[in-house]
Design a protein around this motif. Structure first.
Motif, PDB file in Angstrom:
ATOM      1  N   ASP A   1      -0.133 -12.664   1.512  1.00 36.87           N
ATOM      2  CA  ASP A   1      -0.101 -11.295   2.030  1.00 36.87           C
ATOM      3  C   ASP A   1       1.352 -10.867   2.162  1.00 36.87           C
ATOM      4  OD1 ASP A   1      -0.972  -8.895   3.169  1.00 36.87           O
ATOM      5  OD2 ASP A   1      -0.833  -9.706   5.194  1.00 36.87           O
TER       6      ASP A   1
ATOM      7  N   ASP B   1      -6.437 -14.035   2.041  1.00 36.41           N
ATOM      8  CA  ASP B   1      -5.344 -13.438   1.287  1.00 36.41           C
ATOM      9  C   ASP B   1      -4.313 -14.549   1.121  1.00 36.41           C
ATOM     10  OD1 ASP B   1      -3.306 -12.033   0.122  1.00 36.41           O
ATOM     11  OD2 ASP B   1      -3.481 -10.289   1.435  1.00 36.41           O
TER      12      ASP B   1
ATOM     13  N   ASN C   1      -3.087 -15.976   4.816  1.00 35.35           N
ATOM     14  CA  ASN C   1      -4.124 -15.494   5.736  1.00 35.35           C
ATOM     15  C   ASN C   1      -5.474 -16.114   5.390  1.00 35.35           C
ATOM     16  OD1 ASN C   1      -2.140 -13.744   6.616  1.00 35.35           O
ATOM     17  ND2 ASN C   1      -3.088 -11.910   5.775  1.00 35.35           N
TER      18      ASN C   1
ATOM     19  N   GLU D   1      -8.783 -12.256  -2.214  1.00 33.20           N
ATOM     20  CA  GLU D   1      -8.178 -11.118  -2.914  1.00 33.20           C
ATOM     21  C   GLU D   1      -8.043 -11.367  -4.405  1.00 33.20           C
ATOM     22  OE1 GLU D   1      -4.218  -8.264  -2.962  1.00 33.20           O
ATOM     23  OE2 GLU D   1      -4.182 -10.093  -1.756  1.00 33.20           O
TER      24      GLU D   1
ATOM     25  N   THR E   1      -5.870  -0.534   3.490  1.00 29.28           N
ATOM     26  CA  THR E   1      -5.828  -1.990   3.586  1.00 29.28           C
ATOM     27  C   THR E   1      -7.193  -2.532   3.221  1.00 29.28           C
ATOM     28  OG1 THR E   1      -6.451  -2.014   5.928  1.00 29.28           O
ATOM     29  CG2 THR E   1      -4.092  -2.029   5.419  1.00 29.28           C
TER      30      THR E   1
ATOM     31  N   SER F   1       3.473  -7.748   6.099  1.00 29.62           N
ATOM     32  CA  SER F   1       2.223  -8.519   6.070  1.00 29.62           C
ATOM     33  C   SER F   1       1.524  -8.523   7.425  1.00 29.62           C
ATOM     34  CB  SER F   1       2.501  -9.960   5.595  1.00 29.62           C
ATOM     35  OG  SER F   1       3.258 -10.679   6.549  1.00 29.62           O
ATOM     36  N   SER F   2       0.713  -9.541   7.676  1.00 29.84           N
ATOM     37  CA  SER F   2      -0.064  -9.601   8.912  1.00 29.84           C
ATOM     38  C   SER F   2       0.772 -10.067  10.103  1.00 29.84           C
ATOM     39  CB  SER F   2      -1.269 -10.526   8.724  1.00 29.84           C
ATOM     40  OG  SER F   2      -0.840 -11.789   8.266  1.00 29.84           O
TER      41      SER F   2
ATOM     42  N   ASP G   1      -6.533  -8.458   3.991  1.00 29.46           N
ATOM     43  CA  ASP G   1      -5.214  -8.198   4.555  1.00 29.46           C
ATOM     44  C   ASP G   1      -5.202  -8.358   6.073  1.00 29.46           C
ATOM     45  OD1 ASP G   1      -3.994  -7.297   2.090  1.00 29.46           O
ATOM     46  OD2 ASP G   1      -5.033  -5.388   2.351  1.00 29.46           O
TER      47      ASP G   1
END
Length: 265
Positions: free
Chosen positions: A88, A85, A103, A68, A213, A192-193, A217
Motif C-alpha cells: 500500500d 494490499d 496490509n 489487490e 479507496t 498509505s495506511s 487499502d
C-alpha cells in the motif's frame, strides 16, 4: 477463526513480505508499470502478493483471500474473508519516500476485526492481538520472537485544537475545505495506511478521506484503529464503514478518535 493463529500468521507474513519489499526497494532500479486504472505497480507489489497469498493459503486453506493484485478475486464474495494490499502506497515506494505498508486484515460480517500494518522502511509494526487490542511492536522485529509491544489507545481529543492527518499523494481542495471546518492545532501528512495508525497511536485525532479507496487499502488500518478505540465512518451519513461491498470499493470516509465533534459534509 482461531484468533491466536491469525495473530501469529499475519504478523510473520507481514514481516516476510516487508523483507522482500525492502530487497527490491534497495536495488538501484526496479520495474514500474501502469495497471488498467493507470495506477502504478512494481515487481515489489507482485513479489509481496505471491508471498502473502502462499502463506495465507497454507495457514487458512478454507478462507477467501481478496487481494489487490489478483483481479479474479475482486468478484468473489464471502461473509468472512482475508483482504490484502501487499504494498500500500506504491507511489511512495516509487518515489522512495518510505511511507508504504503491508496490509493484511480479517473481515467478519462486514467488519475488519483483526489486522496488521507493517511499514518496513519506517520499522513500524502495528497489529491487533488475539484479544482484539492493538499494539505497536518495537525492537528488532524478528520473525520468531515477538519484541516489546506497546498497547495503543486513541487520544482524548480537544475539539478546540485538533491534530489532523491527511494523505501525501491524494490531498485536494475538497479535503482542505472539509478540514477547515475544524479548529486545527496542527496537521501532518502520511502515505498509505499509516494515517490510520497515527490516529491509533494518538499522534493524530482525525483523518478524513475524500477520495477513491478500495477495501484492501483500508481494512487493516481500520482494524488497527478499532483495536485502539477509534472509529471509521462514512463521510456522507457517519454510519460505520462496512466491508464486502460490491467491487470492494469504499465511499468517502472519516477515521477519528471518539470525542471528535464530526462536521457534516
Amino acid at each position: 477463526m482461531d484468533y491466536a493463529q491469525l495473530e501469529t500468521v499475519m504478523r510473520k507474513t507481514a514481516l516476510l513480505a516487508g523483507a522482500r519489499i525492502m530487497e527490491i526497494y534497495g536495488a538501484p532500479d526496479f520495474e514500474v508499470r501502469a495497471k488498467a486504472d493507470s495506477s502504478p505497480v512494481t515487481e515489489a507489489d507482485e513479489a509481496a502478493d505471491a508471498l502473502i497469498s502462499a502463506e495465507l493459503k497454507r495457514a487458512f486453506p478454507e478462507a477467501l483471500i481478496v487481494t489487490e493484485e489478483q483481479a479474479d478475486t475482486h468478484t468473489e464474495r464471502a461473509a468472512d474473508f482475508l483482504i490484502v494490499d501487499p504494498l500500500d502506497g506504491t507511489k511512495e515506494f516509487v518515489k522512495r519516500r518510505g511511507d508504504f505498508t503491508v496490509n493484511i486484515a480479517w473481515v467478519e460480517g462486514g467488519v475488519p476485526v483483526r489486522g496488521v500494518v507493517y511499514a518496513p522502511a519506517r520499522g513500524r509494526l502495528f497489529y491487533t492481538r488475539a484479544d482484539g487490542a492493538t499494539v505497536e511492536e518495537t525492537g528488532d522485529l524478528a520473525l520468531d520472537t515477538v519484541g516489546p509491544v506497546t498497547p495503543l489507545s486513541v487520544s482524548a481529543p480537544d475539539n478546540g485544537a485538533l491534530m489532523v492527518v491527511a494523505s501525501k499523494s491524494h490531498r485536494d481542495q475538497a479535503t482542505d475545505d472539509y478540514i477547515a471546518k475544524y479548529a486545527v492545532r496542527d496537521m501532518t501528512s502520511a502515505g498509505s495506511s499509516l494515517k490510520f495508525c497515527l490516529v491509533a497511536t494518538g499522534e493524530a485525532d482525525l483523518y478524513p478521506r475524500l477520495g477513491r479507496t478500495m477495501e484492501w487499502d483500508t481494512a487493516a488500518g481500520h482494524a488497527v484503529l478499532a483495536g485502539a478505540g477509534g472509529k471509521v465512518v462514512r463521510f456522507d451519513d457517519h454510519s460505520p464503514l462496512s466491508y464486502g461491498k460490491p467491487g470492494y470499493e469504499n465511499p468517502f470516509f472519516i477515521a477519528y478518535a471518539p470525542g471528535v465533534d464530526l462536521k457534516d459534509a
